[in-house]
Design a protein around this motif. Structure first.
Motif, PDB file in Angstrom:
ATOM      1  N   GLU A  40       0.813  -1.212   0.000  1.00 12.63           N
ATOM      2  CA  GLU A  40       0.000   0.000   0.000  1.00 12.63           C
ATOM      3  C   GLU A  40       0.854   1.272   0.000  1.00 12.63           C
ATOM      4  O   GLU A  40       0.534   2.230  -0.698  1.00 12.63           O
ATOM      5  N   TYR A  41       1.891   1.307   0.818  1.00  9.52           N
ATOM      6  CA  TYR A  41       2.638   2.552   1.038  1.00  9.52           C
ATOM      7  C   TYR A  41       4.088   2.494   0.554  1.00  9.52           C
ATOM      8  O   TYR A  41       4.775   3.515   0.572  1.00  9.52           O
ATOM      9  N   GLN A  43       6.390   0.927   2.200  1.00  8.14           N
ATOM     10  CA  GLN A  43       7.229   0.724   3.385  1.00  8.14           C
ATOM     11  C   GLN A  43       6.344   0.319   4.557  1.00  8.14           C
ATOM     12  O   GLN A  43       5.137   0.570   4.541  1.00  8.14           O
ATOM     13  N   ILE A  75      -5.964  -1.719  -5.289  1.00 11.18           N
ATOM     14  CA  ILE A  75      -5.713  -2.761  -4.300  1.00 11.18           C
ATOM     15  C   ILE A  75      -6.863  -2.837  -3.321  1.00 11.18           C
ATOM     16  O   ILE A  75      -7.395  -1.817  -2.881  1.00 11.18           O
ATOM     17  N   LEU A  76      -7.241  -4.052  -2.969  1.00 12.14           N
ATOM     18  CA  LEU A  76      -8.197  -4.272  -1.886  1.00 12.14           C
ATOM     19  C   LEU A  76      -7.570  -5.289  -0.940  1.00 12.14           C
ATOM     20  O   LEU A  76      -7.358  -6.443  -1.317  1.00 12.14           O
ATOM     21  N   SER A  87      -1.500  -0.613   9.376  1.00 11.41           N
ATOM     22  CA  SER A  87      -1.984   0.702   8.961  1.00 11.41           C
ATOM     23  C   SER A  87      -2.427   0.705   7.509  1.00 11.41           C
ATOM     24  O   SER A  87      -2.764   1.750   6.974  1.00 11.41           O
ATOM     25  N   ALA A  88      -2.415  -0.453   6.873  1.00 10.94           N
ATOM     26  CA  ALA A  88      -2.999  -0.546   5.536  1.00 10.94           C
ATOM     27  C   ALA A  88      -4.517  -0.661   5.690  1.00 10.94           C
ATOM     28  O   ALA A  88      -4.987  -1.369   6.578  1.00 10.94           O
ATOM     29  N   PRO A  89      -5.265   0.028   4.847  1.00 13.41           N
ATOM     30  CA  PRO A  89      -6.724  -0.106   4.946  1.00 13.41           C
ATOM     31  C   PRO A  89      -7.169  -1.502   4.519  1.00 13.41           C
ATOM     32  O   PRO A  89      -6.699  -2.032   3.513  1.00 13.41           O
TER      33      PRO A  89
ATOM     34  N   ARG B   2      -1.877  11.859  -0.644  1.00 13.84           N
ATOM     35  CA  ARG B   2      -2.865  10.830  -0.318  1.00 13.84           C
ATOM     36  C   ARG B   2      -4.135  11.535   0.149  1.00 13.84           C
ATOM     37  O   ARG B   2      -4.083  12.499   0.898  1.00 13.84           O
ATOM     38  N   PRO B  89     -12.213  -0.609   2.084  1.00 13.42           N
ATOM     39  CA  PRO B  89     -11.141  -0.888   3.048  1.00 13.42           C
ATOM     40  C   PRO B  89     -10.854   0.338   3.915  1.00 13.42           C
ATOM     41  O   PRO B  89     -10.773   1.455   3.398  1.00 13.42           O
ATOM     42  N   THR B  90     -10.721   0.114   5.202  1.00 16.61           N
ATOM     43  CA  THR B  90     -10.483   1.205   6.143  1.00 16.61           C
ATOM     44  C   THR B  90      -9.388   0.826   7.127  1.00 16.61           C
ATOM     45  O   THR B  90      -9.138  -0.353   7.369  1.00 16.61           O
ATOM     46  N   VAL B  91      -8.771   1.845   7.699  1.00 16.48           N
ATOM     47  CA  VAL B  91      -7.982   1.657   8.904  1.00 16.48           C
ATOM     48  C   VAL B  91      -8.875   2.077  10.058  1.00 16.48           C
ATOM     49  O   VAL B  91      -9.426   3.181  10.059  1.00 16.48           O
ATOM     50  N   LEU B 120      -0.828   7.680  13.233  1.00 17.95           N
ATOM     51  CA  LEU B 120      -0.949   7.342  11.816  1.00 17.95           C
ATOM     52  C   LEU B 120      -0.483   8.518  10.957  1.00 17.95           C
ATOM     53  O   LEU B 120       0.277   8.336   9.997  1.00 17.95           O
ATOM     54  N   PRO B 125       4.004   7.808   4.793  1.00 15.19           N
ATOM     55  CA  PRO B 125       5.205   8.255   4.069  1.00 15.19           C
ATOM     56  C   PRO B 125       4.966   9.464   3.163  1.00 15.19           C
ATOM     57  O   PRO B 125       5.896   9.908   2.499  1.00 15.19           O
TER      58      PRO B 125
END
Lengths: 332, 332
Positions: A40-41, A43, A75-76, A87-89, B2, B89-91, B120, B125
C-alpha cells in the motif's frame, strides 16, 4: 481489475522448520500486516520491520509493490485473521487467526469467513479480480486442505529445501486430531478448512465462489496455496474457468508438479519469469537461490506487468528502487 | 499525495432538522459507510442505497468519485466510529460512534482517537495529505467545538436553509450538560471533543497534528467541519501552515463567513467552483439550490482536479457519468 490481497495468520507457522516468512518466530506474526503496508505505502508504517527470511530474503511484497508503482492497479486488502495491527486499509472478513492445524478445530470461523468473502466477491463491481495471499505457514495448511479433499498432496515452500516430509507429518497429525482421513471431506470445503486449513484459504475460496457467480473473472495469484483455494472452490461446485498466475520459481520447483496439480483442477496457469538472474542484487539473488518463490500476489503482479507491456527489466529496476528505499528506512 | 477520508457517526444527527445527509433518519446511519464505497468503487457495495438528501440531492461522494476517476489519487479511508459495515477498506482508529452532544460525554474515546490518528498521521510516508470527512450531523458538533474553544461560532449546513438557531440551542444544551461555558476548553482540544464534539473531528485533528510534526503538508478538504478540526489542531499547538480547500457553495454561504473563520485560525483557503450552473442535471441542480454544499472531501477533490489541469467541464461530465451509473444501479 482489482488486486485483492488476503492476509491472515495460522499458528501452524510456529512449528519449527515450516516457514521462512519472517526473520524469527516472534517477527513472523507481523509479516502479513507489514506486507500489506509495503504494497500500500511502499514501506512498513505501523509494523516494526520489513519482513525478511531468516537468511535475509526480502518479502515478495517488494516485487508486488514495484509492479504497483509501475501500473497503479487498485488494491483491496482483506483482513482474514491478522494478529498484529496494520496501517494498511482493510476490509475485515469474519475471521479469527487460525490455530495450529494439529488442533481439532483450527479454524472455528471457517463458515463465517467463507460467507463474508462470498458476499464481498459477489458484490464488487469489477470484471476481474486477481487474488493473492500473505500468511506464514500457508503451504502446510494448503497441504492439509489438498489432502483432506483427496487432491494431489504436494505443495511448494518458502524455503530452498522444501520440508515436505515434515509438512506431511504435520498434516497426518492434523487429520488424526480431527478424526479425518485423506479424501474424507471431498465435498465439504467449509469443513475441510475448519479442520485442516487456515482463514486465508477460506477467504480466497469464498471470494472466488462469490465472484464467479456474477461472471467476474478470477485469477489466483500465487503458488500451491492458491491452488488449494482453487481446489476448495472446485469442491464447492465452481465449474467456470479459473486461472492461476505464478512465478517461474514455483514452476521450476521440482518438489511440486504445478502443471499436474493445475490439470487436476482444470486451472489455466500463467508463469512469469522476472529474470532476476540478469541482475546481481540482494533483493533478487535469494529468489535465484530458491527462497520465497512466491507470495503477496507476486506471480499475479508480474503477469499484470507483462500484460501492461512493461518489460521485466523495468520491473527489476523498480524492485531495486523499492528495496533500496526500504533498506535505507530500516537503517535509519 | 494521499486523499484521506475520515468516516464516522454522531447521534447528534438524529435531532430533527439538523442534517440532510440521508433520505430519512434510518438510512442516515448508512451514509458514511456508503460514501466510502462510492469513492472507492463508484457505487454502494454492502451499503443498501446511494445516500441522498430528503429532497434527492446526491451525496458529494459522487463528485469526489468523479475526480478520483479522472486523476486516480490514492485513497485512505479511516473508520472513526462507523455504525454500519462498509466494504470499503479502512484503517480502524480507536473510535466509538459519537453520542448526541447533549449527553455529558458524547465522545468517550476522544483521547484514544486523537492518539491513534496522530500516530498514523506521523507514520504515513506521504509529503502531502488532503483530509476530508463524512459524518451526518457534523456541522452541529463542529459548532460545539468552535464554541467551546472560544472561536467564532458559525457553521454551514447541508440544508438550503441553515438551521443555525437550532444548532446553537443544541450546543447550549450540550455545554450545559457538560458544565462548560463557551470558550472554557480553549487549551484542551481532547476535552473539547470529549464533551461537545464527534469522533471524526478527533481523528481529523489528530491526523493533522501527527502529519505536521513530520512536515507533511495538510489540506483540510471541506467546510466548517474541517475548520473546526483545524481549530482543534491550532489549540493543540500546531502553528505551521494549514490549508482549507472548499467549494464555492460554502464560500457563498452567507450564514458563515468562511474568510473570517479562516483568518482567525490562519488558514489558507482555496475555493473551487465546479460550475454546476453550466449544466441542467439532477446530479448538480440541488447544489445550485444550496443543498449539500460540501462533504466527502468534495472541495479538496475539485482543487486536485484543478491542480492536475482537468477542466471543470470535464469534471461535470464525469459527475454525470458516475451519477448515471448509480441511478441505473438503484433502479435495478
Amino acid at each position: 481489475m482489482r488486486f485483492v490481497l488476503v492476509a491472515g495468520t495460522t499458528e501452524t507457522a510456529h512449528i519449527e522448520g515450516i516457514s521462512a516468512a519472517g526473520a524469527d518466530p516472534a517477527l513472523m506474526a507481523h509479516t502479513p500486516s507489514a506486507d500489506l503496508e509495503i504494497v500500500e505505502y511502499g514501506q512498513p508504517v505501523q509494523a516494526p520491520v520489513m519482513p525478511v527470511s531468516p537468511t535475509g530474503c526480502p518479502t515478495p511484497a517488494v516485487i508486488t509493490r514495484a509492479v504497483h508503482e509501475l501500473t497503479e492497479f487498485e488494491i483491496l486488502a482483506l483482513d482474514a485473521g491478522l494478529v498484529r495491527p496494520t496501517s494498511a486499509p482493510t476490509v475485515a472478513l469474519e475471521a479469527m487467526p487460525g490455530r495450529d492445524i494439529r488442533h481439532p478445530r483450527p479454524v472455528d470461523s471457517a463458515a463465517d469467513t467463507f460467507e463474508a468473502a462470498r458476499q464481498l466477491g459477489r458484490s464488487l463491481p469489477d470484471d476481474e479480480l486477481v487474488i493473492g495471499e500473505t500468511i506464514p505457514g500457508g503451504t502446510t495448511t494448503a497441504l492439509g486442505v489438498l489432502t483432506a479433499l483427496g487432491e494431489r498432496a504436494v505443495v511448494s515452500s518458502s524455503l530452498p529445501e522444501n520440508p515436505l516430509a515434515l509438512k506431511r507429518e504435520v498434516v497426518d497429525e492434523a487429520l488424526a486430531a480431527s478424526n479425518l482421513s485423506a479424501g474424507e471431506t471431498a465435498d465439504e470445503p467449509v469443513k475441510t478448512v475448519r479442520h485442516v486449513g487456515d482463514p486465508v484459504l477460506a477467504a480466497v475460496a469464498g471470494m472466488t465462489i462469490g465472484a464467479t457467480t456474477t461472471d467476474t473473472s478470477v485469477t489466483l495469484a500465487g503458488g500451491t496455496q492458491l491452488v488449494a483455494a482453487a481446489a476448495l472452490a472446485r469442491h464447492a461446485g465452481v465449474d467456470t474457468a479459473l486461472s492461476v498466475a505464478t512465478t517461474s520459481f514455483i514452476a521450476d520447483d521440482e518438489t511440486v508438479r504445478m502443471n499436474e496439480l493445475a490439470n487436476d483442477l482444470s486451472l489455466d496457469v500463467t508463469v512469469t519469469d522476472p529474470g532476476f538472474h540478469h541482475r546481481n542484487h540482494s533483493a533478487m539473488n535469494p529468489y535465484i537461490a530458491g527462497e520465497a518463490k512466491e507470495g503477496v500476489g507476486m506471480g499475479g503482479a508480474l503477469a499484470l506487468a507483462d500484460r501492461a507491456g512493461i518489460s521485466m527489466a523495468d520491473v527489476r529496476e523498480q524492485v531495486v528502487a523499492v528495496y533500496d528505499r526500504l533498506v535505507v528506512d530500516e537503517s535509519l
